[in-house]
Design a protein around this motif. Sequence first.
Motif, mmCIF file in Angstrom:
data_model
loop_
_atom_site.group_PDB
_atom_site.id
_atom_site.type_symbol
_atom_site.label_atom_id
_atom_site.label_comp_id
_atom_site.label_asym_id
_atom_site.label_seq_id
_atom_site.Cartn_x
_atom_site.Cartn_y
_atom_site.Cartn_z
ATOM 1 N N HIS A 254 1.063 -0.922 0.141
ATOM 2 C CA HIS A 254 0.012 0.140 -0.256
ATOM 3 C C HIS A 254 0.651 1.261 -0.454
ATOM 4 O O HIS A 254 0.632 2.437 0.620
ATOM 5 C CB HIS A 254 -1.511 -0.267 1.109
ATOM 6 C CG HIS A 254 -1.920 -1.575 1.102
ATOM 7 N ND1 HIS A 254 -1.403 -1.971 1.554
ATOM 8 C CD2 HIS A 254 -3.063 -1.346 0.339
ATOM 9 C CE1 HIS A 254 -2.858 -3.255 0.970
ATOM 10 N NE2 HIS A 254 -3.657 -2.221 0.966
ATOM 11 N N ASP A 255 2.117 1.313 -0.174
ATOM 12 C CA ASP A 255 3.172 2.428 -0.614
ATOM 13 C C ASP A 255 3.181 2.907 0.867
ATOM 14 O O ASP A 255 2.775 4.224 0.828
ATOM 15 C CB ASP A 255 2.988 2.910 -1.988
ATOM 16 C CG ASP A 255 2.992 2.610 -2.840
ATOM 17 O OD1 ASP A 255 3.634 1.081 -3.120
ATOM 18 O OD2 ASP A 255 1.656 2.615 -4.244
ATOM 19 N N LEU A 256 3.125 2.423 1.703
ATOM 20 C CA LEU A 256 3.329 2.950 3.318
ATOM 21 C C LEU A 256 4.634 2.984 3.681
ATOM 22 O O LEU A 256 5.824 2.426 3.133
ATOM 23 C CB LEU A 256 2.360 2.484 4.044
ATOM 24 C CG LEU A 256 1.066 2.302 3.859
ATOM 25 C CD1 LEU A 256 -0.131 1.481 5.202
ATOM 26 C CD2 LEU A 256 -0.182 3.521 3.761
ATOM 27 N N ASP A 257 4.796 4.398 4.028
ATOM 28 C CA ASP A 257 6.125 4.644 5.035
ATOM 29 C C ASP A 257 6.449 3.916 6.159
ATOM 30 O O ASP A 257 6.020 5.135 7.018
ATOM 31 C CB ASP A 257 6.639 6.115 4.102
ATOM 32 C CG ASP A 257 8.215 6.608 5.034
ATOM 33 O OD1 ASP A 257 8.373 5.477 5.453
ATOM 34 O OD2 ASP A 257 8.637 7.821 4.483
ATOM 35 N N LEU A 258 7.213 3.247 6.775
ATOM 36 C CA LEU A 258 6.585 3.156 7.724
ATOM 37 C C LEU A 258 7.771 3.803 8.290
ATOM 38 O O LEU A 258 7.515 3.883 10.090
ATOM 39 C CB LEU A 258 7.344 1.438 8.212
ATOM 40 C CG LEU A 258 6.459 0.438 7.102
ATOM 41 C CD1 LEU A 258 6.992 -1.246 7.404
ATOM 42 C CD2 LEU A 258 5.402 -0.095 8.420
ATOM 43 N N ARG A 259 8.639 4.842 8.496
ATOM 44 C CA ARG A 259 9.456 5.704 9.446
ATOM 45 C C ARG A 259 8.372 6.616 9.394
ATOM 46 O O ARG A 259 8.529 6.528 10.816
ATOM 47 C CB ARG A 259 10.721 6.186 8.534
ATOM 48 C CG ARG A 259 11.615 5.103 7.612
ATOM 49 C CD ARG A 259 12.757 5.490 7.545
ATOM 50 N NE ARG A 259 13.062 4.600 7.041
ATOM 51 C CZ ARG A 259 14.530 4.002 6.843
ATOM 52 N NH1 ARG A 259 15.103 4.614 8.790
ATOM 53 N NH2 ARG A 259 15.131 2.968 6.750
ATOM 54 N N LYS A 260 7.343 6.715 9.112
ATOM 55 C CA LYS A 260 6.421 7.591 9.383
ATOM 56 C C LYS A 260 5.117 7.558 10.744
ATOM 57 O O LYS A 260 4.031 8.414 10.475
ATOM 58 C CB LYS A 260 6.027 8.725 8.534
ATOM 59 C CG LYS A 260 7.581 9.492 7.963
ATOM 60 C CD LYS A 260 6.997 10.580 6.384
ATOM 61 C CE LYS A 260 8.340 11.288 5.843
ATOM 62 N NZ LYS A 260 7.500 11.323 4.321
ATOM 63 N N ALA B 72 -3.907 2.659 9.441
ATOM 64 C CA ALA B 72 -3.679 3.625 8.704
ATOM 65 C C ALA B 72 -4.061 3.929 7.189
ATOM 66 O O ALA B 72 -5.103 4.551 6.181
ATOM 67 C CB ALA B 72 -2.147 3.707 8.467
ATOM 68 N N ILE B 73 -4.260 2.454 6.898
ATOM 69 C CA ILE B 73 -5.261 1.876 5.678
ATOM 70 C C ILE B 73 -6.392 2.079 5.257
ATOM 71 O O ILE B 73 -7.425 3.165 4.506
ATOM 72 C CB ILE B 73 -5.060 -0.019 4.651
ATOM 73 C CG1 ILE B 73 -3.613 -0.220 4.948
ATOM 74 C CG2 ILE B 73 -6.201 -0.115 3.968
ATOM 75 C CD1 ILE B 73 -2.802 -1.166 4.615
ATOM 76 N N ARG B 74 -7.471 1.340 6.688
ATOM 77 C CA ARG B 74 -9.233 2.234 6.848
ATOM 78 C C ARG B 74 -8.912 3.771 7.062
ATOM 79 O O ARG B 74 -10.044 3.774 5.971
ATOM 80 C CB ARG B 74 -9.464 1.352 7.966
ATOM 81 C CG ARG B 74 -9.036 -0.471 7.763
ATOM 82 C CD ARG B 74 -10.219 -0.750 8.911
ATOM 83 N NE ARG B 74 -9.339 -0.079 10.973
ATOM 84 C CZ ARG B 74 -9.044 -1.133 11.139
ATOM 85 N NH1 ARG B 74 -8.447 -2.170 10.671
ATOM 86 N NH2 ARG B 74 -8.565 -0.547 12.685
ATOM 87 N N ALA B 75 -8.171 4.210 7.473
ATOM 88 C CA ALA B 75 -8.339 5.531 7.461
ATOM 89 C C ALA B 75 -8.341 6.262 5.982
ATOM 90 O O ALA B 75 -9.496 7.138 5.763
ATOM 91 C CB ALA B 75 -7.323 6.653 8.007
ATOM 92 N N LEU B 76 -7.555 6.049 4.878
ATOM 93 C CA LEU B 76 -7.396 6.577 4.044
ATOM 94 C C LEU B 76 -8.405 5.680 2.768
ATOM 95 O O LEU B 76 -9.546 6.692 2.203
ATOM 96 C CB LEU B 76 -6.074 5.918 3.542
ATOM 97 C CG LEU B 76 -4.826 6.210 3.755
ATOM 98 C CD1 LEU B 76 -3.526 5.744 2.913
ATOM 99 C CD2 LEU B 76 -4.875 7.876 3.616
ATOM 100 N N ALA B 77 -9.046 4.434 3.560
ATOM 101 C CA ALA B 77 -10.577 4.597 2.452
ATOM 102 C C ALA B 77 -11.423 4.717 2.631
ATOM 103 O O ALA B 77 -12.526 5.384 1.621
ATOM 104 C CB ALA B 77 -10.351 2.775 2.943
ATOM 105 N N GLU C 286 -9.829 -1.370 -1.255
ATOM 106 C CA GLU C 286 -10.145 -2.454 -0.662
ATOM 107 C C GLU C 286 -8.321 -3.119 -0.816
ATOM 108 O O GLU C 286 -8.647 -4.132 -1.334
ATOM 109 C CB GLU C 286 -11.393 -3.567 -0.892
ATOM 110 C CG GLU C 286 -11.994 -3.549 -0.277
ATOM 111 C CD GLU C 286 -12.158 -3.529 1.491
ATOM 112 O OE1 GLU C 286 -11.441 -4.594 1.480
ATOM 113 O OE2 GLU C 286 -13.100 -2.764 2.362
ATOM 114 N N PRO C 287 -7.466 -4.050 0.522
ATOM 115 C CA PRO C 287 -6.577 -4.668 -0.225
ATOM 116 C C PRO C 287 -6.930 -5.936 -0.664
ATOM 117 O O PRO C 287 -5.967 -6.529 -1.176
ATOM 118 C CB PRO C 287 -6.141 -5.002 1.473
ATOM 119 C CG PRO C 287 -6.847 -4.922 2.326
ATOM 120 C CD PRO C 287 -7.677 -4.302 1.478
#
Length: 495
Positions: free
Chosen positions: A193-199, A217-222, A243-244
């Motif tokens: 999902h192209d998430l930057d884990l450092r942030k 975080a994915i749910r919030a974006l959805a 949906e993943p």
Amino acid sequence: MPQVLEFKLPDLGEGLTEAEIVRWLVEVGDVVAIDQPVVEVETAKAMVEVPCPYGGVVTARFGDEGSELPVGAPLLTVAVSVGADAGASEEGAGAASGSGSGGAGAASGSGSAGAGSGSGEVESSGNVLVGYGTGAPVARRRRVRPTAVAAAVPARVPVAPVVPVAAPDPVPDAVPGPVAVVSPLVRKLARQHDLDLRKLSGSGRDGLILRADVESAIRALAEDTSAPLPAGFAAPAAGVAPEPEAVPVSGASSAGRTVEGSAAQRIPLRGVRGAVADKLSRSRREIPDATCWVDADATELMAARAAMNSVAGPAAGPKVSVLALLARICTAALARFPELNSTVDLEAREIVRLPEVHLGFAAQTERGLVVPVVRGAQARNAESIGAEIARLTEAARAGRLTPAELTGGTFTLNNYGVFGVDGSTPIINHPEAAMLGVGRIVPKPWVHQGELAVRQVVQLSLTFDHRVCDGGTAGGFLRYIADCVEQPAVLLRTL
């Protein structure tokens, strides 16, 4: 006073790092015995039942059916009775008494003491759990009255941590250094999902980033795709739903035009399918394979099988399958050509010839393609090999194969003829050196004893690692296989 112990997902062996919960075998409030299976999980290798090393009352379960847990994550908590009178309690007969010799840390490498008091010792199995039971008899579970459990066990309800996504205010730049993630599954999910884990801020101990953090975080974006995205999050492409599991995207024709109403489905490569994909990709990267094939007249082999299975009286045994006969022919051929029962040690730059034949055979199941292994096949006759193939096939279809029954093969027999095809160039089952493919056996015109006749013909193919042998050896091996198929009496000379 009961002591609450936490049982974590144990190391299931074979380098597996996570497992999916398929079915819970116990409920909160159930009484479990030591080494009683409590959950059924699916790994990339097999479906296994995980036994709990503690006896007592289940107070909490962690993870819903269908969710994945990394090795070392909490599975459940058990309230264990401690004290001299624990064994006399009728309601706690399934729990461990205080007469055990080991503490909580000695029970297994996967359990640790949880909340609870009491200095008494807790009985546990002491066995190291490696994915498929510890051998103790399974006790029948009993449900405890909720009032009794509430009186004896402090309430504890597992709640998945929900981490709010940072507002789109200034976010600090990524700081060089290691990311607080230990689970490959979490890294993979973030990568998809192209998430930057450092942030992301982790909710685990010492800021450890958990799967729940990423999913939150994915749910919030959805939920609000129109809101500004926090730094480090990539916006989904146009037409892509969040949906993943299944993501419909705009379809396109070969000419690049968008096709109205069409949609693609994204299916994660995990479990058995993911393991197969990884192994086949590695095989293609590392093994310089080549394939040779030959057509063979299998009429005499089929006649020999019919004669074997028609025997009546005391000499009659179980029916012998064509696959069992071909497997026995393979073991005889490997005895003559041991180069093909080997593997390559890349680090040492050595070819390792193996002393035993552990014969794998491809089996298609509802969970995907698996390769069970007949161990010590070189010491078995056709009847013994056939019985083991039947047992492993039944276990594969039922999803009961253990990791040990799916690994360690040295040569694979692939009967793709069951799919109604004649030939194939299969990919070698890494780290093996060869695979024999067998097509369907069908009537075809064939020149037999100088005359045209209708015979039962089969195509045989051999895919081999060109590092372990040259074409002459591979051709000799395949020709011997074909000779045994055409004249089964040739095999008698090696029995």
